[in-house]
Design an enzyme around this catalytic site. Structure first.
Site, mmCIF file in Angstrom:
data_model
loop_
_atom_site.group_PDB
_atom_site.id
_atom_site.type_symbol
_atom_site.label_atom_id
_atom_site.label_comp_id
_atom_site.label_asym_id
_atom_site.label_seq_id
_atom_site.Cartn_x
_atom_site.Cartn_y
_atom_site.Cartn_z
ATOM 1 N N CYS A 34 35.325 19.902 54.746
ATOM 2 C CA CYS A 34 35.833 19.752 53.945
ATOM 3 C C CYS A 34 36.054 21.234 53.300
ATOM 4 O O CYS A 34 34.599 21.281 53.483
ATOM 5 C CB CYS A 34 35.594 18.470 53.160
ATOM 6 S SG CYS A 34 35.983 16.930 54.130
ATOM 7 N N ASP A 437 46.814 58.617 36.289
ATOM 8 C CA ASP A 437 48.670 57.954 35.925
ATOM 9 C C ASP A 437 49.339 58.362 34.528
ATOM 10 O O ASP A 437 48.718 57.926 33.547
ATOM 11 C CB ASP A 437 48.214 56.491 36.404
ATOM 12 C CG ASP A 437 49.894 55.999 36.921
ATOM 13 O OD1 ASP A 437 50.659 55.871 37.546
ATOM 14 O OD2 ASP A 437 50.369 55.267 35.582
#
Length: 494
Positions: A34, A437
């Site tokens: 599971c 940037d």
């Protein structure tokens, strides 16, 4: 993590979904495995055993739980955070290399012997490449069984199985049901060329910059935003396709794939997951970034930011070069012209997509006079295209990040911004950081962070290994369409 038994037991007992995909719980008394958040009553700790992958649990003889469907969990974020042999191998296996080229092909791509790759994966995930690919084929088969009415033989071969018998045996072994029984439980709709599915992720997820960035930088004809759905064409190993990705507000992205060849299903799914960075661990990322007093308010405001990535590293590299020192709108225009002149036409009955982005081979020999760019940038773009076309640089899912960086840096006209942007979005390096940037510098100035790239990089050392996510939070302080969920359609032809 699967070796930390106490921590795993606590996660299972609290049904903590944050650990879905990190490890799998095998129940010794029932023979099933599971996900940690399985809704059934947890077994006693002495009846639990833990595995690092679904393939390892299957190899140990456990079958998948019918309630929690552990085969449909988000992938482990570990493989997208690392650049070592095991992580590169896992990314390539997810992209379908073993199905297309075999284990020997995987080893050749990585530059190691088959035995070395086998040994490393066994140590890391408890299963070799063949078993991992088998588990992936089983998951693809389940999707087709439950979401389509294709004949089972077609499902078998579309999922990558070599024979119907192997397909039947694998499905029964993994899921405890025959393909026919699985289909009966799924009750599929009429036959359709499209496959609809859910792409799960770990919450939280902030869709604003994720879809905002993809749409604001979209290339007309290749991408569009239509009726609240991001759509784009895909170039795939056996053909092409169109992906539709829609945020839902729930813990999954709704995905519809129209493919010219269903053998590309698994590859298409994993490329969409990579595009949206759905296997990230936002809790761990945000927790580290929030330790910085400057970043903490940004994280609290919109937790769960992802890095918008790409479905094709070479495509993104060309687009990054086109985007150097120009506006987002200008970059879209330049890319659209390349698409119209060199892209491969496709049909899109559901929208306005017209082309696949051209391959470097299709762009090789491009006439520089056809580019509305300064001469130096023309030369740089042509050199990059020729390098990509000759496969002298690897920007694929299994690439060596540092080697790719070094190769990019050696090309004329490729500066730090381009290298880090490609590393972030094409290579998937979560620590890539474009300190030069303009948007990052503007955000830093508004937040009392240093604006000089070298000083900012020193400050950002505290954000490692997730500086790429810090960049998303910094960009989000600006007033730019990349930070906003689109409110109207963005469509068009190249």
């Amino acid at each position: 993590m699967h070796e930390d038994v106490e921590r795993c037991v606590r996660a299972v007992q609290s049904k903590d979904a944050r650990f879905d995909g990190w490890f799998f719980t095998a129940v010794l008394t029932t023979g099933i495995y599971c996900r940690p958040s399985c809704p059934v009553v947890p077994p006693k700790p002495r009846h639990m055993s833990f595995y690092p992958s679904s393939a390892a649990a299957q190899q140990a003889g456990f079958r998948a739980c019918k309630r929690c469907r552990p085969d449909a969990t988000p992938g482990s974020p570990e493989w997208n955070e690392r650049a070592d042999l095991a992580a590169r191998a896992m990314r390539l296996i997810k992209d379908g290399i073993v199905d297309r080229e075999g284990v020997a092909g995987l080893a050749a791509r990585l530059g190691y012997s088959t035995r070395q790759v086998e040994r490393q994966l066994q140590a890391e995930v408890g299963a070799g490449p063949a078993a991992l690919a088998r588990a992936q084929r089983a998951q693809a088969a389940r999707l087709l069984i439950e979401t389509s009415a294709l004949p089972m033989a077609d499902v078998a071969f579309a999922s990558g199985f070599s024979s119907v018998r192997t397909f039947n045996d694998t499905v029964r072994a993994v899921f405890g049901l025959s393909p026919t029984e699985l289909r009966r439980r799924g009750r599929p709709a009429d036959v359709t060329s499209a496959v609809s599915l859910r792409l799960p992720f770990r919450a939280p997820l902030c869709p604003d910059n994720l879809f905002g960035h993809l749409v604001a930088t979209s290339v007309p004809g290749v991408e569009e935003w239509r009726s609240g759905v991001y759509r784009r064409t895909l170039r795939l190993p056996h053909g092409h396709g169109v992906a539709e990705l829609q945020p839902t507000g729930a813990a999954y992205i709704q995905c519809t794939l129209a493919l010219s060849d269903l053998r590309d299903l698994t590859t298409a799914i994993n490329r969409c997951r990579r595009l949206l960075d759905l296997d990230a661990d936002p809790v761990a990322i945000d927790e580290l970034l929030a330790r910085d007093p400057v970043m903490a308010p940004l994280v609290r405001k919109n937790p769960g930011r992802r890095i918008p990535q790409t479905v094709d590293g070479k495509e993104f590299a060309v687009r990054a070069m086109l985007g150097q020192q120009v506006s987002t709108a200008a970059a879209r225009t330049h890319a659209a012209r390349l698409v119209a002149a060199h892209g491969e036409p496709v049909s899109d009955p559901g929208g306005g997509l017209t082309h696949l982005f051209p391959t470097p081979a299709a762009l090789a020999g491009l006439d520089p006079s056809a580019l509305a760019l300064p001469q130096k940038r023309k030369n740089a773009l042509i050199t990059l295209i020729d390098t990509l076309a000759s496969d002298d640089i690897d920007l694929g899912t299994g690439s060596d990040w540092q080697e790719a960086r070094a190769r990019l840096e050696s090309l004329p006209g490729v500066g730090p911004w381009t290298v880090e942007t490609i590393a972030m979005r094409a290579l998937g390096d979560p620590d890539a950081f474009p300190a030069t940037d303009l948007g990052i510098k503007a955000a830093a100035g508004g937040l009392t962070l240093p604006t000089a790239p070298s000083a900012l990089v020193r400050h950002a050392a505290a954000w490692q290994p997730w500086r790429g996510y810090a960049a998303q939070y910094l960009w989000a302080t600006g007033d730019h369409p990349i930070n906003e969920m689109p409110t109207r359609d963005v469509v068009g032809t190249p």
